[in-house]
Each structure stands twice: as C-alpha cells, then as structure tokens.
Design a protein around this motif. Structure first.
Motif, mmCIF file in Angstrom:
data_model
loop_
_atom_site.group_PDB
_atom_site.id
_atom_site.type_symbol
_atom_site.label_atom_id
_atom_site.label_comp_id
_atom_site.label_asym_id
_atom_site.label_seq_id
_atom_site.Cartn_x
_atom_site.Cartn_y
_atom_site.Cartn_z
ATOM 1 N N TRP A 256 8.934 15.846 6.524
ATOM 2 C CA TRP A 256 8.600 16.207 5.324
ATOM 3 C C TRP A 256 8.088 14.774 4.513
ATOM 4 N N THR A 257 8.517 13.695 5.110
ATOM 5 C CA THR A 257 8.156 12.486 4.599
ATOM 6 C C THR A 257 6.962 11.886 5.411
ATOM 7 N N VAL A 258 7.003 11.977 6.554
ATOM 8 C CA VAL A 258 6.277 11.451 7.631
ATOM 9 C C VAL A 258 5.403 12.903 8.242
ATOM 10 N N PRO A 259 4.315 13.275 7.401
ATOM 11 C CA PRO A 259 3.704 14.284 8.162
ATOM 12 C C PRO A 259 2.984 13.890 9.528
ATOM 13 N N SER A 260 2.963 14.932 10.384
ATOM 14 C CA SER A 260 2.376 14.627 11.484
ATOM 15 C C SER A 260 1.079 14.056 11.528
ATOM 16 N N GLU A 261 0.125 14.781 10.656
ATOM 17 C CA GLU A 261 -1.130 14.386 10.335
ATOM 18 C C GLU A 261 -1.184 12.645 10.172
ATOM 19 N N GLU A 262 -0.292 12.253 9.288
ATOM 20 C CA GLU A 262 -0.579 10.900 8.938
ATOM 21 C C GLU A 262 -0.147 10.048 10.012
ATOM 22 N N LEU A 263 0.958 10.544 10.736
ATOM 23 C CA LEU A 263 1.560 9.778 11.800
ATOM 24 C C LEU A 263 0.335 9.657 12.879
ATOM 25 N N TYR A 264 -0.199 10.725 13.035
ATOM 26 C CA TYR A 264 -1.400 10.942 14.101
ATOM 27 C C TYR A 264 -2.584 9.806 13.727
ATOM 28 N N LEU A 265 -3.015 9.837 12.537
ATOM 29 C CA LEU A 265 -4.110 9.243 12.148
ATOM 30 C C LEU A 265 -3.744 7.511 12.202
ATOM 31 N N LEU A 266 -2.282 7.315 12.087
ATOM 32 C CA LEU A 266 -1.767 5.878 12.071
ATOM 33 C C LEU A 266 -1.909 5.527 13.743
ATOM 34 N N LEU A 267 -1.606 6.416 14.543
ATOM 35 C CA LEU A 267 -1.859 5.934 15.947
ATOM 36 C C LEU A 267 -3.367 6.148 16.514
ATOM 37 N N MET B 267 0.964 -1.056 -0.107
ATOM 38 C CA MET B 267 0.130 0.040 -0.010
ATOM 39 C C MET B 267 0.715 1.417 0.097
ATOM 40 N N SER B 268 0.310 2.370 -0.458
ATOM 41 C CA SER B 268 1.167 3.695 -0.638
ATOM 42 C C SER B 268 0.967 4.322 0.561
ATOM 43 N N ARG B 269 1.787 5.255 1.115
ATOM 44 C CA ARG B 269 1.571 6.140 2.218
ATOM 45 C C ARG B 269 0.267 6.676 2.295
ATOM 46 N N ALA B 270 -0.094 7.192 1.193
ATOM 47 C CA ALA B 270 -1.514 7.930 0.938
ATOM 48 C C ALA B 270 -2.724 6.879 1.340
ATOM 49 N N SER B 271 -2.460 5.671 0.867
ATOM 50 C CA SER B 271 -3.656 4.807 1.003
ATOM 51 C C SER B 271 -3.671 4.115 2.508
ATOM 52 N N ILE B 272 -2.425 4.300 3.085
ATOM 53 C CA ILE B 272 -2.247 3.705 4.318
ATOM 54 C C ILE B 272 -3.125 4.904 5.259
ATOM 55 N N ALA B 273 -2.646 6.282 4.995
ATOM 56 C CA ALA B 273 -3.213 7.209 5.705
ATOM 57 C C ALA B 273 -4.807 7.529 5.536
ATOM 58 N N GLN B 274 -5.243 7.095 4.230
ATOM 59 C CA GLN B 274 -6.987 7.019 3.975
ATOM 60 C C GLN B 274 -7.435 6.098 4.892
ATOM 61 N N TRP B 275 -6.983 4.782 4.939
ATOM 62 C CA TRP B 275 -7.270 3.659 5.780
ATOM 63 C C TRP B 275 -7.707 4.301 7.268
ATOM 64 N N ALA B 276 -6.493 4.654 7.680
ATOM 65 C CA ALA B 276 -6.545 5.282 9.072
ATOM 66 C C ALA B 276 -7.290 6.056 9.448
ATOM 67 N N LYS B 277 -7.729 7.131 8.408
ATOM 68 C CA LYS B 277 -8.482 8.194 8.369
ATOM 69 C C LYS B 277 -9.913 7.579 8.744
ATOM 70 N N GLU B 278 -10.308 6.845 7.889
ATOM 71 C CA GLU B 278 -11.747 6.013 7.979
ATOM 72 C C GLU B 278 -11.975 5.516 9.259
ATOM 73 N N LEU B 279 -10.933 4.959 9.854
ATOM 74 C CA LEU B 279 -10.991 4.388 11.251
ATOM 75 C C LEU B 279 -11.068 5.548 12.278
ATOM 76 N N TYR B 280 -10.330 6.684 11.880
ATOM 77 C CA TYR B 280 -10.224 7.664 13.063
ATOM 78 C C TYR B 280 -11.867 8.472 12.783
ATOM 79 N N GLU B 281 -12.396 8.496 11.825
ATOM 80 C CA GLU B 281 -13.855 9.375 11.646
ATOM 81 C C GLU B 281 -14.694 8.327 12.061
#
Lengths: 388, 429
Positions: A192-203, A1-15
């Motif tokens: 710049w490669t691990v934006p905090s938004e993505e890190l946070y959603l993953l957590l 999976m790409s970084r964006a798709s993992i972040a999107q998966w995490a965001k769906e769980l978060y929301e």
C-alpha cells in the motif's frame, strides 16, 4: 522529492516515445554511444564499461499507433516486435548506435536479422546465452561471448575498458540490483506504500537513464516511501508471472491492484535483476560476470531448467518468499516462452494448493474490464476460501 | 483408384521402400519392451542420429510423429486434448499434438505403441520451442535429459569458438549421457563408419534435389522432396538402409530425368511444367495432398525449397566427414536451415531462384512456427527487391486442421500464377 513527484518524473520518461532523455544524454556526452537491448537479459555492465548508455527497448505499449510495424508481422506473432519496428521505422531509435537481441525467443532472434537489413549502420548482436548444465562449459562459452561483445563495443565506442573500469561497472550494477531488490522487498512488506504502478514506472525510467542516476532515484524513492506510508487495504497478495518480455500496459497493472490484488512479486523488466547474487569483484571481471550468470541467473522461461523438479517447485518457492496468496499468470498473446512454461508452472502451483488464474494481454490492450472482473473475483475467492 | 494414380504408385517405388523402412522402425520401437533396445528422443534439426545409433539406440523424433499424425488426420484430436490440459491455443501445434498423443495413450502414427525414452537428447538447434518441448516431455516421462546447445549463426557464420563449444559438449555432456542411458561405451570407429554412410546418402540426396535444375524437373522439390528427406531427417541417416534407399531414389529420379518426365503428384504424373517455383516454409500436413494437388493442377512444380534443409543443408557442399567425427556433427548442426540468420536465409532463396531458373517463389507461413515465420514478410520483400521476382504469401499451420483454408490458399495461388502469366506476357510484348 516526494513519492508522487518521483512517480510523475518516471511517468514522463515512460510516456516519451521520442526518448528525449536518451537524446539529451547524447547531446551532453558528445562522442559517446547509446546501445539498445531487447528483453530479457543483456549484460549491461559491458555497455556501461565501454562508456555507452544502455537503453532498454520495450516497445511502444499502448501509446504508439502501429502504421508500418504490422506490415512486417503476421497476425499470430506477438505485438512487441511490431512496435519495436514501428519505433525504428519512425526514426525514434535513430539515437542508437547498436542494438543487442538476447536469446529470449525465436521472434526476437529473427528480429536481429531483420535489424541487420533495416539498419546496416547499427551494430547488431544476437546474445546467445549458455544453456548447458555443465557450469565449466557454460562459463567458458559465455565468457567468450562477453569478450567478443566487449571487443566489438570497445571498437564501436572507441573506449576499451581496463579491468578496473570493468570492475567499477560490475560493482555499480551489483549496487543497482541490490537497490531493486530493496524496492521489491519494500513493496512486498507494504504494498500500500509502494504501489506497483509506481514501482513499474520507476523500473521503466531506469531503462533509459544512466545506472548511477537510476540507483540514486531508487534510493530517493525508498526514502520518500518510508516518509509517506500509504493506507493498507483489505487486498489479497498475488504474484504476477509471464510478463518478462512484452510488457503489460500500465493500465493492466493498475487494474490488478485496484481490483483487490496487491502485486507482491512479478517478472516485469526482469533483465534488470536477472542475476540474483552479486558478481564477484575479485579475479578476472569477465570470468566473474560469466560465472555469475551460470550460478545465479534467476529461474525464468528463457533459460533451460536442468532440474526436473525445477518447474514444479518454482512458484511454491516464490509464493512463500513473497507471502503471496495466489498467482496471476499474465502472458502476452503468442508469447512462446511464457505460454509454453505455463502448464508446468501452473501444475506445480496447483499441486501445492496455490490458487491461480490466467489471462493474456497485448502491450496495446486498451480494455481492462475483463481483467478487472477476473482479478476482482480472484481476490474475493481468496478472501472467502483462503489462499495458500 | 484412378489409372493415373496406379501408374504413379508404380513409378514411385522409392515411396514403397520408404514406407517399409518407417513401418519396420515403428514395429521395432513397439517391440522395445521385449528387446530392451535403448530409445533416445531427439529433434530433426541438429539430430545426432549417427551418434545415437553408434550406441545401439533407436531414435524417435517427435516432430516426425506429429507431422505423421497430421497427415493421418489424427492431430486435431491430439491438439484438442493438449488444450484441455491447459496448453495455450497460441503455441506450437507440433508440441500440442505430441503431448495430446501421449495423453491419449502414446499410440504412434502407424498405430503402434511408442516406447518411453531412456534419454531426451535436447539438440537445441534453430528453435526456441525445442527447449520447452523437452521440459514438457520430461514431465511426462520422468527420464534424464541432456542439453546440446547449438549457437545460432547470428552473424551468418559458424564461429570457430562455437564449433569448439559444441564439440566440447559432445565430449563432456552428450556422450557420457548416452553411455549412461544405453549402458554402452562410445565407439568412435563405429561412429565413423556410420558417418561415412551418411555422406553417401547425402551425395545421392543432393543429386536428387539438384535434378530439379533440369526442364522439366523430374521431381517436386517441396511436396515430393519431403518424402525424399524423410529417411535422412529421421532415423536412417548413417544406416545401410538409408544408403540403399537414396541409391534407389537417385536411380529412379535419373531415369525420370533421362526420359524427360516430370514429377508424380498425388493424382498421378504431373502434366506440362508451366511454372517453376521456389517455396519457403514448412508445408501444411493436415491437408498435404490437397495442398500439393493445388500446385500440380496448375502445372506449378516446386524446383527448390528451404524446408527440405531444416534437417541439414547439404546442397552447398557440406557432407558428414568421418575423419572428424564430432567436429562434423557440430558443422552439421550449425548449418541446419533455421539456425541460419535471416539474411542468410534470404541469400539462400535468392540463390535458389537463380540457380533453378524459377518463375516465382511462395512463402507458406505457418502459425505454429515462429522460428520459420517471424520475419518472413520481410524476406518476401527483400527477395523481391533483389531478384525483381514477385513472391506469394500464403498462411496455414503445421498440424492444426483449423488453420487450413483451402479456398483462400487456392485463390491466392491462382492469382499469383496469373500474375506470373501477366508478367511473362508483358516481358514478351
């Protein structure tokens, strides 16, 4: 999976405030229990070893309209408990069989009693972590508390784990904390490669899924990040302090970074990395878990600091470790632990020449203009006059 | 001064005795630089006064200083001073009042200088803020601190292992810290002697508080009782002075009860007892007399309160026991009101409403104190549900004068009392 798709998966769980992923887990694992916990620290290893799914309850953020929760709290009490009550009263937590209330502050402490009255069918336990300086006394007390929790959850789940199962859970959470540390290190190295938004959603996603899956997802994300390096910006490097309990809205995290401040360390969802060192896998596992808390709990506002120099030197050490330029104190309004600690921490930081700014938020803050201006000005001032 | 006020002052001699005790204590504290008596700062809930005194040390209780500063109209300036030093407007005003007082020269509420502590005895009982308060004071005083962790009664009982944990801390942490700070050795016989004195005071205090079961009540068990609990909550539990005070107080109250007299309010003896109320939560200190007078003017007498149990719950049978000098202190700490879980606090209110035949209950929710306030709206509903008695909810603060709105509070109280009248009329119709 790409970084964006993992972040999107995490965001769906978060929301998803219906916690569908937890409900699916229960459907797929009939007879097993999901146990919630509030911030900051709960011994998730015990829950896992008993075959339960540990579920972090971090409120409804800016995605939940408070209809009933406000009737339970006065205006001068933080927002988190009212959104937790709202989640409970709207039936969104009905997949849980119990909730743990750690000794974070008096609001969460008293919520444990409210929960007993509101949900008598739930297992409710107040988690009173040890605060005394003597490690022997503290370890004995905490081991006793952990044994009590193990016994209760063993009874609730119908599965009393043996020592080997306990050790397997300890090892899994050691690996998980190591992976989270690697994630933080990767962000610190190249924010710049691990934006905090993505890190946070993953957590946040990791608070809702089995630890095995979370571990795999972090590793997948790290691999994707290595494969997709971002483009560096001329931002300042900051650490964010004070958001360990009520969580900032995602928009605030994005705002800080977009205003020119790379977050290179923070205390968001601090409970998932509360133990700084691995839990020993030799000997009695409960004793080992207890001793690990005493010896290596992260310095935080929710545990007594026996060292008189501790508060004064904490941020200097954190700033140096993260190679940060400054500190942003971002505490939830009416958050006793963060706001009572702030003068001590800020004083120590400023004496060490570390630039600081402070603001307060609420998990449902919807306007970020003032934060953007503050963070932007902070970043500019660091660039103009230098950070640490 | 009005005649009635003069009469009140005459009749309430225990207040005079107490004033002298407190003034002498503060004078003794002021003389510490010459006398070199050791000084231990600690908190009201979970205070280990007998133990501290057994080492020859003088206790100082920062909450008492803060509330006294509030009553003497000094707290507003102190709070502003602390906020100028970076303390948030959102946090406990006791803490800010204390910090502000230190920053302003550490002149105590009676106008005498307070000595620096030789030890901060952080009795972590029923209040998270205590931990931060003494971490903050340690920054100011640069003195040793010993932490005494009192586990919260999350399941409504003091677990035996929690009791053992506390006793072990007393043995292995608190007593060695007191020995080091005072230079004196632990003297268990002296401690037992002091604990026996405590039990005598506690007997008398309970008799005074329970006198409110009588009609009319000879005391106000909230506004009046905060004076009654003053010595036992602060520096005088386990002292002969304390015993003498409570003996005198009990005699005075029993005499009032025998004469069928009600309590003495700020403007003089209260008139007819029209309403019997139970109150939950601490009082506001900055407008204490005005607050009390609002009740007294309406003939509302408080017959039981939870705040008067914050420094120890004695009316359900607990007494300090000299036969078990450390265990009894663990029991005492565990049972302090804010260390009891919310269902337990609700049980207590329900019990008071029944035992004291109260007409209603009032929750004074203070902004500063999450330990008390978080959950009080639910307590209100639960008590109403279990007793069928509606409650009133008013809001103020401990010592921040900005949060006392007299008109709002008076309005709410009057409306509430009118509702009690309407219920009575309905019941008798």
């Amino acid at each position: 999976m790409s970084r964006a798709s993992i972040a999107q998966w995490a965001k769906e769980l978060y929301e998803d405030l219906d916690f569908s992923v937890v409900r699916r887990w229960r459907e797929n694992n009939p007879g097993r229990k999901a146990i919630g916990y509030l911030p900051v620290y709960a011994p998730r290893e015990i829950l896992h070893a008993c075959g339960c799914l540990p579920v972090g309850i971090h409120g409804g953020g800016d995605r939940l309209e408070i209809i009933k929760g406000d009737a339970f709290y006065q205006s001068y009490i933080c927002h988190l408990p009212r959104s937790v009550i709202e989640l409970g009263q709207s039936g969104r937590l009905d997949m849980l069989s119990g909730v743990l209330f750690p000794s974070t502050c008096d609001v969460i402490r008293n919520l444990s009693g409210m929960w007993k009255l509101l949900y008598p069918e739930h297992y409710v336990r107040y988690i009173d972590v040890p605060q005394v300086a003597d490690p022997r006394i503290a370890t004995d007390f905490w081991a006793g508390e952990l044994r009590r929790l193990l016994s209760d959850l063993g009874e609730l789940s119908g599965h009393v784990p043996g020592e080997e199962e306990l050790r397997a859970s300890l090892a899994l959470y050691n690996d998980l904390r190591q992976a989270i540390r690697e994630l933080y290190a990767a962000r610190s190295e190249a924010p710049w490669t691990v934006p905090s938004e993505e890190l946070y959603l993953l957590l946040r996603a990791g608070e809702l899924i089995p630890p095995e899956e979370f571990l795999a997802k972090i590793r997948e994300y790290l691999a994707a990040a290595r494969a997709e390096p971002g483009r560096m910006r001329d931002n300042s490097r900051v650490i964010v302090v004070g958001s360990f309990c009520e969580q900032p809205p995602l928009g605030l995290i994005k705002t800080i970074e977009r205003a020119g401040c790379y977050i290179v360390d923070d205390d968001f969802i601090l409970g998932n990395r509360f133990l700084v060192e691995d839990v020993p896998l030799e000997g009695d596992p409960i004793e080992g878990l207890a001793a690990a808390f005493i010896q290596s709990a992260v310095k935080s506002s929710v545990v007594y600091e026996p060292d008189p120099e501790g508060k004064r030197t904490l941020l200097k050490a954190q700033v140096e470790a993260a190679r940060a330029d400054g500190v942003i104190f971002a505490a939830a309004s009416f958050c006793d632990p963060a706001l009572l600690d702030r003068p001590m921490l800020k004083d120590g930081a400023e004496k060490a020449g570390i630039p600081c700014i402070a603001f307060k938020f609420s998990e449902n803050s919807g306007q970020f203009q003032q934060f953007r201006e503050q963070a932007g000005t902070f970043s500019d001032s660091i660039k103009l006059w230098g950070g640490v | 001064m009005s005649k009635s006020r003069e009469d009140g002052a005459k009749k309430d001699q225990s207040m005079v005795i107490q004033k002298e005790m407190i003034a002498n204590h503060y004078k003794r504290l002021e003389r510490v630089p010459e006398t070199r008596e050791p000084v231990v700062y600690t908190f009201v809930p979970g205070n280990l006064t007998e133990l501290v005194r057994s080492f020859g040390a003088l206790p100082v209780l920062p909450e008492i200083n803060a509330l006294q500063s509030g009553m003497r109209k000094k707290s507003g300036d102190y709070i502003a001073e602390a906020e100028r030093h970076g303390h948030s407007e959102d946090v406990c005003t006791y803490v800010k009042c204390d910090i502000g007082m230190i920053k302003a020269g550490n002149i105590g509420p009676t106008g005498t200088r307070l000595p620096k502590p030789d030890l901060l005895l952080l009795s972590y009982t029923g209040c998270y803020t205590f931990m931060k308060w003494f971490e903050l004071l340690r920054e100011e005083y640069d003195c040793p601190t010993v932490f005494f962790h009192v586990p919260y009664q999350g399941d409504g009982i003091l677990e035996p292992e929690h009791r053992e944990y506390m006793v072990r801390q007393l043995h292995e942490e608190v007593i060695p810290a007191l020995e080091k700070a005072t230079g004196n050795s632990y003297d268990e016989d002296r401690l037992k002697e002091y604990l026996a004195l405590s039990a005598r005071s506690e007997d008398d205090l309970v008799a005074v508080l329970q006198s409110a079961k009588q009609r009319p009540s000879p005391i106000d068990a909230y506004f009046g009782a905060v004076y009654y609990v003053g010595p036992i909550f602060s520096a005088f539990r386990g002292t002969q002075e304390g015993v003498n005070y409570y003996k005198a107080l009990r005699q005075e109250v029993e005499a009032r009860a025998a004469a069928g007299l009600g309590p003495v309010a700020p403007s003089g003896p209260m008139g007819e007892e029209k309403y019997r109320l139970v109150v939950e939560g601490p009082p506001n200190w900055t407008h204490f007399r005005e607050f009390w007078q609002m009740f007294a003017d309406e003939g509302a007498c408080v017959v039981a309160s939870t705040y008067t149990k914050v420094g120890g719950t004695y009316d359900f049978g607990f007494r300090h026991d000299p036969a078990d000098p450390l265990g009894t202190q663990a029991d005492y700490c565990g049972g302090c009101y804010t260390n009891i879980n919310l269902p337990g606090r609700i049980d207590m209110l329900v019990d008071y409403l029944k035992a004291y035949e109260a007409d209603g209950f009032v929750i004074n929710s203070v902004k500063s104190c999450n330990s008390f306030s978080a959950g009080q709206l639910m307590m209100l509903r639960e008590v109403e549900k279990r007793t069928g008695i509606p409650g009133a909810f008013i809001e103020s603060d401990l010592v921040d004068p900005r949060y006392f709105s007299a008109a709002n509070i008076k309005n709410r109280l009057e409306s509430y009392l009118q509702m009690i009248d309407a219920r009575r009329a309905g019941l008798s119709a």
